[in-house]
Enzyme design. Structure first.
Site, mmCIF file in Angstrom:
data_model
loop_
_atom_site.group_PDB
_atom_site.id
_atom_site.type_symbol
_atom_site.label_atom_id
_atom_site.label_comp_id
_atom_site.label_asym_id
_atom_site.label_seq_id
_atom_site.Cartn_x
_atom_site.Cartn_y
_atom_site.Cartn_z
ATOM 1 C CG ASN A 11 -1.752 1.449 1.219
ATOM 2 O OD1 ASN A 11 -2.002 1.817 0.396
ATOM 3 N ND2 ASN A 11 -2.640 1.729 2.354
ATOM 4 C CE LYS A 13 -0.428 2.622 4.847
ATOM 5 N NZ LYS A 13 0.165 3.128 6.131
ATOM 6 C CG HIS A 97 -5.830 1.904 5.635
ATOM 7 N ND1 HIS A 97 -5.142 2.818 6.066
ATOM 8 C CD2 HIS A 97 -4.485 0.987 5.570
ATOM 9 C CE1 HIS A 97 -3.768 2.180 6.195
ATOM 10 N NE2 HIS A 97 -4.058 0.939 6.421
ATOM 11 C CD GLU A 99 -3.352 5.322 7.340
ATOM 12 O OE1 GLU A 99 -2.907 5.196 5.912
ATOM 13 O OE2 GLU A 99 -1.618 4.693 7.762
ATOM 14 C CD GLU A 169 -3.644 -2.936 7.096
ATOM 15 O OE1 GLU A 169 -2.797 -2.957 6.575
ATOM 16 O OE2 GLU A 169 -4.501 -1.082 7.596
ATOM 17 N N GLY A 175 3.010 1.797 11.114
ATOM 18 C CA GLY A 175 3.803 3.278 10.481
ATOM 19 C C GLY A 175 4.077 3.711 12.483
ATOM 20 C CB SER A 215 5.138 -2.241 11.535
ATOM 21 O OG SER A 215 4.862 -0.977 12.467
HETATM 22 P P1 13P Z 1 2.728 0.257 8.328
HETATM 23 O O1 13P Z 1 3.675 -0.992 7.434
HETATM 24 O O2 13P Z 1 4.101 1.332 7.262
HETATM 25 O O3 13P Z 1 2.829 0.024 8.994
HETATM 26 O O4 13P Z 1 1.573 0.094 7.434
HETATM 27 C C1 13P Z 1 0.754 -0.736 7.289
HETATM 28 C C2 13P Z 1 -0.130 -0.341 6.707
HETATM 29 O O5 13P Z 1 -1.300 0.581 6.744
HETATM 30 C C3 13P Z 1 -0.456 -0.757 5.418
HETATM 31 O O6 13P Z 1 -2.569 -1.001 4.801
#
Ligand code: 13P
Length: 253
Positions: A11, A13, A97, A99, A169, A175, A215
């Site tokens: 992803n 982002k 997601h 976010e 997740e 992150g 992560s």
């Molecule tokens: P990270 O791998 O940066 O923690 O992000 C995970 C994520 O949100 C994938 O959609």
């Protein structure tokens, strides 16, 4: 014995200009060789999907969108519809997601509308769910997951199962560098599979892939993938560099 083909998804982002996205896609196209026993997906930002699709032509790497709206067309300024994503060559759409839930007001209901719109347009869905740190510390993790799953899958039937992927997740792991332990992730995944078995049946539940995200890195992917109910990874930060994502795709069993 698992019938589930591992799925490793990056992803991206809100990262990359078109040129940067194409450069990474080209690196992945030449660098990933394991396609016989695993599926590889990248989710570029909307602005780069078309160019990445051209760069990946002839490669088995599949494309996903990071989000979509639920109407096919109309006066919805700023939105992108499932038919537009199909037109670009997307195979998947990510919905829910954390976010999007945290920063853009997504609810289980709006996530479900997006999922249904994707499926109605022959796109497969990667439905993300996961608890916050506060919810985990209050002992509410499984309740939150059950609620998000119920809301996200509302109105979906067994006929959609082969177009459905779940991604667990935990928000506190995204992150942050704090990956869930393989045991924590396995516990959540096994719970989700049990929940799917109640909703559908054992055969269907055993066919749906459940990805872990939060992560994931080259250093921890092998132990995560060794868990029986972890069927792949949804990778953020570590998917932005070719070498690191290639190593993740190349996880050792
Ligand atoms: P990270 O791998 O940066 O923690 O992000 C995970 C994520 O949100 C994938 O959609």
């Amino acid at each position: 014995m698992s019938v589930r083909m591992p799925l490793m998804a990056g992803n991206w982002k809100m990262h990359f200009t078109v040129a940067e996205a194409v450069a990474l896609a080209e690196e992945l196209k030449t660098g990933i060789s394991r396609f016989d026993d695993r599926e590889v997906v990248v989710a570029p930002p909307f602005t780069a999907i078309a160019a990445v699709a051209s760069a990946l032509a002839g490669s088995p790497i599949r494309l996903s969108a990071q989000n979509c709206y639920w109407e096919n067309q109309g006066a919805f300024t700023g939105e992108v519809s499932p038919p537009m994503l199909r037109d670009l060559g997307c195979h998947y759409g990510i919905v829910g997601h954390s976010e999007r839930r945290q920063f853009f007001g997504e609810t289980n209901e709006s996530v479900n509308r997006r999922a249904r719109a994707l499926l109605a347009n022959n796109l497969a869905v990667i439905l993300c769910i996961g608890e916050t740190l506060e919810e985990r510390e209050a002992g509410k993790t499984l309740d939150v997951l059950a609620e998000q799953l119920k809301g996200g899958l509302e109105g979906l039937g067994e006929e959609h199962a082969d177009q459905l992927v779940l991604a667990y997740e935990p928000v506190w792991a995204i992150g942050t560098g704090h990956t869930a332990t393989p045991e924590q992730a396995q516990e959540a995944h096994a719970f989700l599979r049990g929940n799917l078995a109640e909703r559908f049946n054992n055969t269907v539940a055993n066919s749906i892939r459940i990805l872990y995200g939060g992560s994931v890195k080259p250093e921890n992917v092998d132990e995560l993938m060794a868990q029986p109910d972890i069927d792949g990874a949804l990778v953020g930060g570590a998917s932005l560099k070719g070498a690191s994502f290639i190593r993740i795709v190349d996880f050792e069993e």
